[in-house]
Design a protein around this motif. Sequence first.
Motif, PDB file in Angstrom:
ATOM      1  N   GLU A 299       0.814  -1.217   0.000  1.00  0.00           N
ATOM      2  CA  GLU A 299       0.000   0.000   0.000  1.00  0.00           C
ATOM      3  C   GLU A 299       0.847   1.267   0.000  1.00  0.00           C
ATOM      4  OE1 GLU A 299       0.659  -1.105   4.350  1.00  0.00           O
ATOM      5  OE2 GLU A 299       0.361  -2.130   2.432  1.00  0.00           O
ATOM      6  N   LEU A 300       2.129   1.134   0.345  1.00  0.00           N
ATOM      7  CA  LEU A 300       3.036   2.286   0.342  1.00  0.00           C
ATOM      8  C   LEU A 300       3.951   2.298  -0.881  1.00  0.00           C
ATOM      9  CD1 LEU A 300       4.041   2.407   4.121  1.00  0.00           C
ATOM     10  CD2 LEU A 300       2.225   3.663   2.950  1.00  0.00           C
ATOM     11  N   GLY A 301       3.678   1.385  -1.810  1.00  0.00           N
ATOM     12  CA  GLY A 301       4.419   1.404  -3.066  1.00  0.00           C
ATOM     13  C   GLY A 301       5.553   0.413  -3.177  1.00  0.00           C
ATOM     14  N   ASP A 302       5.746  -0.448  -2.171  1.00  0.00           N
ATOM     15  CA  ASP A 302       6.808  -1.445  -2.254  1.00  0.00           C
ATOM     16  C   ASP A 302       6.449  -2.544  -3.255  1.00  0.00           C
ATOM     17  OD1 ASP A 302       8.158  -0.099  -0.242  1.00  0.00           O
ATOM     18  OD2 ASP A 302       7.395  -1.402   1.353  1.00  0.00           O
ATOM     19  N   LEU A 303       7.457  -3.096  -3.875  1.00  0.00           N
ATOM     20  CA  LEU A 303       7.249  -4.275  -4.706  1.00  0.00           C
ATOM     21  C   LEU A 303       6.970  -5.483  -3.812  1.00  0.00           C
ATOM     22  CD1 LEU A 303      10.108  -3.897  -7.357  1.00  0.00           C
ATOM     23  CD2 LEU A 303       7.693  -3.256  -7.584  1.00  0.00           C
ATOM     24  N   SER A 304       6.217  -6.425  -4.320  1.00  0.00           N
ATOM     25  CA  SER A 304       5.899  -7.628  -3.557  1.00  0.00           C
ATOM     26  C   SER A 304       7.153  -8.460  -3.316  1.00  0.00           C
ATOM     27  CB  SER A 304       4.867  -8.473  -4.306  1.00  0.00           C
ATOM     28  OG  SER A 304       5.443  -9.020  -5.486  1.00  0.00           O
ATOM     29  N   VAL A 305       7.058  -9.400  -2.394  1.00  0.00           N
ATOM     30  CA  VAL A 305       8.162 -10.324  -2.146  1.00  0.00           C
ATOM     31  C   VAL A 305       8.554 -11.032  -3.434  1.00  0.00           C
ATOM     32  CG1 VAL A 305       8.793 -12.497  -1.019  1.00  0.00           C
ATOM     33  CG2 VAL A 305       7.648 -10.708   0.292  1.00  0.00           C
ATOM     34  N   GLU A 306       7.556 -11.518  -4.176  1.00  0.00           N
ATOM     35  CA  GLU A 306       7.830 -12.267  -5.401  1.00  0.00           C
ATOM     36  C   GLU A 306       8.575 -11.398  -6.424  1.00  0.00           C
ATOM     37  OE1 GLU A 306       4.687 -14.031  -3.076  1.00  0.00           O
ATOM     38  OE2 GLU A 306       4.874 -12.006  -3.941  1.00  0.00           O
ATOM     39  N   GLN A 307       8.143 -10.149  -6.555  1.00  0.00           N
ATOM     40  CA  GLN A 307       8.797  -9.250  -7.506  1.00  0.00           C
ATOM     41  C   GLN A 307      10.239  -8.953  -7.094  1.00  0.00           C
ATOM     42  OE1 GLN A 307       5.630  -6.274  -7.185  1.00  0.00           O
ATOM     43  NE2 GLN A 307       5.343  -6.379  -9.394  1.00  0.00           N
ATOM     44  N   GLN A 308      10.447  -8.732  -5.814  1.00  0.00           N
ATOM     45  CA  GLN A 308      11.797  -8.410  -5.344  1.00  0.00           C
ATOM     46  C   GLN A 308      12.735  -9.606  -5.508  1.00  0.00           C
ATOM     47  OE1 GLN A 308      12.386  -5.854  -1.908  1.00  0.00           O
ATOM     48  NE2 GLN A 308      10.175  -5.692  -1.649  1.00  0.00           N
ATOM     49  N   LEU A 309      12.240 -10.794  -5.214  1.00  0.00           N
ATOM     50  CA  LEU A 309      13.089 -11.974  -5.371  1.00  0.00           C
ATOM     51  C   LEU A 309      13.341 -12.292  -6.845  1.00  0.00           C
ATOM     52  CD1 LEU A 309      11.665 -14.293  -2.573  1.00  0.00           C
ATOM     53  CD2 LEU A 309      13.761 -12.930  -2.539  1.00  0.00           C
ATOM     54  N   SER A 310      12.362 -12.003  -7.700  1.00  0.00           N
ATOM     55  CA  SER A 310      12.553 -12.193  -9.135  1.00  0.00           C
ATOM     56  C   SER A 310      13.648 -11.266  -9.654  1.00  0.00           C
ATOM     57  CB  SER A 310      11.242 -11.937  -9.878  1.00  0.00           C
ATOM     58  OG  SER A 310      11.423 -12.033 -11.288  1.00  0.00           O
ATOM     59  N   LEU A 311      13.643 -10.025  -9.189  1.00  0.00           N
ATOM     60  CA  LEU A 311      14.689  -9.085  -9.580  1.00  0.00           C
ATOM     61  C   LEU A 311      16.056  -9.566  -9.088  1.00  0.00           C
ATOM     62  CD1 LEU A 311      12.942  -5.652  -8.931  1.00  0.00           C
ATOM     63  CD2 LEU A 311      13.655  -6.565 -11.149  1.00  0.00           C
ATOM     64  N   PHE A 312      16.060 -10.142  -7.881  1.00  0.00           N
ATOM     65  CA  PHE A 312      17.331 -10.625  -7.324  1.00  0.00           C
ATOM     66  C   PHE A 312      17.919 -11.733  -8.201  1.00  0.00           C
ATOM     67  CE2 PHE A 312      19.887 -13.245  -4.445  1.00  0.00           C
ATOM     68  CZ  PHE A 312      20.743 -12.279  -3.938  1.00  0.00           C
ATOM     69  N   ARG A 313      17.059 -12.613  -8.706  1.00  0.00           N
ATOM     70  CA  ARG A 313      17.541 -13.682  -9.598  1.00  0.00           C
ATOM     71  C   ARG A 313      18.168 -13.100 -10.864  1.00  0.00           C
ATOM     72  NH1 ARG A 313      12.255 -15.758  -8.478  1.00  0.00           N
ATOM     73  NH2 ARG A 313      12.281 -17.410  -6.891  1.00  0.00           N
ATOM     74  N   GLN A 314      17.725 -11.876 -11.219  1.00  0.00           N
ATOM     75  CA  GLN A 314      18.283 -11.183 -12.389  1.00  0.00           C
ATOM     76  C   GLN A 314      19.442 -10.262 -11.998  1.00  0.00           C
ATOM     77  OE1 GLN A 314      15.010  -9.303 -14.665  1.00  0.00           O
ATOM     78  NE2 GLN A 314      13.609 -10.617 -13.495  1.00  0.00           N
ATOM     79  N   ARG A 315      19.968 -10.493 -10.780  1.00  0.00           N
ATOM     80  CA  ARG A 315      21.102  -9.732 -10.266  1.00  0.00           C
ATOM     81  C   ARG A 315      20.771  -8.253 -10.064  1.00  0.00           C
ATOM     82  NH1 ARG A 315      25.673 -12.911 -10.443  1.00  0.00           N
ATOM     83  NH2 ARG A 315      25.536 -14.785 -11.747  1.00  0.00           N
ATOM     84  N   GLN A 316      19.513  -7.993  -9.693  1.00  0.00           N
ATOM     85  CA  GLN A 316      19.098  -6.654  -9.317  1.00  0.00           C
ATOM     86  C   GLN A 316      18.552  -6.696  -7.890  1.00  0.00           C
ATOM     87  OE1 GLN A 316      16.687  -4.539 -12.352  1.00  0.00           O
ATOM     88  NE2 GLN A 316      16.963  -6.371 -13.606  1.00  0.00           N
ATOM     89  N   GLN A 317      18.807  -5.622  -7.127  1.00  0.00           N
ATOM     90  CA  GLN A 317      18.331  -5.593  -5.747  1.00  0.00           C
ATOM     91  C   GLN A 317      17.558  -4.307  -5.474  1.00  0.00           C
ATOM     92  OE1 GLN A 317      20.839  -6.682  -2.401  1.00  0.00           O
ATOM     93  NE2 GLN A 317      22.354  -7.546  -3.781  1.00  0.00           N
ATOM     94  N   THR A 318      16.406  -4.440  -4.856  1.00  0.00           N
ATOM     95  CA  THR A 318      15.713  -3.270  -4.337  1.00  0.00           C
ATOM     96  C   THR A 318      16.429  -2.821  -3.058  1.00  0.00           C
ATOM     97  OG1 THR A 318      14.243  -4.596  -2.946  1.00  0.00           O
ATOM     98  CG2 THR A 318      13.508  -4.128  -5.220  1.00  0.00           C
ATOM     99  N   PRO A 319      16.290  -1.561  -2.672  1.00  0.00           N
ATOM    100  CA  PRO A 319      16.885  -1.120  -1.405  1.00  0.00           C
ATOM    101  C   PRO A 319      16.404  -1.949  -0.211  1.00  0.00           C
ATOM    102  CG  PRO A 319      16.232   0.778  -2.710  1.00  0.00           C
ATOM    103  CD  PRO A 319      15.695  -0.437  -3.417  1.00  0.00           C
ATOM    104  N   GLN A 320      15.156  -2.386  -0.261  1.00  0.00           N
ATOM    105  CA  GLN A 320      14.617  -3.163   0.858  1.00  0.00           C
ATOM    106  C   GLN A 320      15.283  -4.539   0.932  1.00  0.00           C
ATOM    107  OE1 GLN A 320      10.377  -3.891   0.764  1.00  0.00           O
ATOM    108  NE2 GLN A 320      10.304  -4.179   2.978  1.00  0.00           N
ATOM    109  N   LEU A 321      15.389  -5.238  -0.189  1.00  0.00           N
ATOM    110  CA  LEU A 321      16.036  -6.550  -0.177  1.00  0.00           C
ATOM    111  C   LEU A 321      17.523  -6.414   0.140  1.00  0.00           C
ATOM    112  CD1 LEU A 321      15.882  -9.573  -0.496  1.00  0.00           C
ATOM    113  CD2 LEU A 321      16.083  -9.292  -2.981  1.00  0.00           C
ATOM    114  N   GLN A 322      18.128  -5.329  -0.313  1.00  0.00           N
ATOM    115  CA  GLN A 322      19.528  -5.082   0.016  1.00  0.00           C
ATOM    116  C   GLN A 322      19.725  -4.990   1.524  1.00  0.00           C
ATOM    117  OE1 GLN A 322      21.110  -1.564  -1.863  1.00  0.00           O
ATOM    118  NE2 GLN A 322      23.168  -2.416  -1.904  1.00  0.00           N
ATOM    119  N   GLN A 323      18.794  -4.296   2.203  1.00  0.00           N
ATOM    120  CA  GLN A 323      18.865  -4.206   3.658  1.00  0.00           C
ATOM    121  C   GLN A 323      18.659  -5.572   4.300  1.00  0.00           C
ATOM    122  OE1 GLN A 323      20.539  -1.300   4.222  1.00  0.00           O
ATOM    123  NE2 GLN A 323      19.315  -1.216   6.074  1.00  0.00           N
TER     124      GLN A 323
END
Length: 322
Positions: free
Chosen positions: A44-68
């Motif tokens: 509700e505050l604009g964060d990507l879902s867990v699934e989206q963030q982990l999908s990006l991680f598999r593509q060697r990309q990290q959101t600031p939240q997953l990085q933390q």
Amino acid sequence: MMKLWCSPYQLKLKHADATRRGALIKIELPDAGVGYADLHPSIELGDLSVEQQLSLFRQRQQTPQLQQSIYFAQLDAGARNSKKSLFEGLKIPKSHFLVLAVDQFTRDDFEKATTNGFESFKFKLGRDLKLELDALVKISEFTRTTTKLRFDFNNKLTQGVFHEFWRALPVALQQKVEFVEDPFIYNEFDWLRADQVVPLALDKDLGVHLNSERGYSVAVIKPAKENVEVVLPKIKNLEVKYLFTSYLDHPVGQFFAALSASQCPADFRRLDNGLITQNVFEKNEYIERIKSQGPWLEPQGDIGIGFGDLLEKESWMPIYEN
């Protein structure tokens, strides 16, 4: 080489037909072993879902939240490998009392909280302003002159509606308000104007606006999303007050927020934090482990961030190996 697993979870809010979803994170490092953290997006505050963030991680990309989350898991792995608590030699600082349903907050609730040592009370607002205004007027009748109130709107209002709401509050109630957090979407000019009426606290996109913009008196640091080592020096340069809060997340995430607050040396600009959030959720095994003495959260009596036996029992799904 790092391996990554996740274990999805749900947290049921009290006094509301709502569930918050996230995932616990497990990593394994060659030299440090296994560590754990939390990934808890607020959609509700604009964060990507867990699934989206982990999908990006598999593509060697990290959101600031997953990085933390990965950073905290690495800290945890190091401490577990050394058989030490992350809180060794630290004390978790004081917190406010969090209220999600202002219309259900009673005199008995207030008296019990103040007896236990709470001095600051944060109210989540913005769903029904008429109901909330009526409830706040009643609350002001039994709060003390020394009570500090905090309002958090999560940017639900417009500038005009916020000013109307503020003018509708009794003066005696206005005088007890320590700050208003994210009343409407940030822009420097309008916030400068509103900050002259009541101190404003900036939470949403804090790291972005710290670079040059002003219009707020308080910075709200959420370690779940912000790198404390980056934002804290900027905050101190601005000479604004600040506090640490959890992200209404899993107890594992809650305790990493508490760790960040504990590692920060206290100074006169740090306000009561927002680290005691377990009481707004229905109980689970993790929440039942949490102990607090009034506004002071107590560290887990375990190595790392704690909760070791519960984390080992989770059903871990493999996400990544490299």
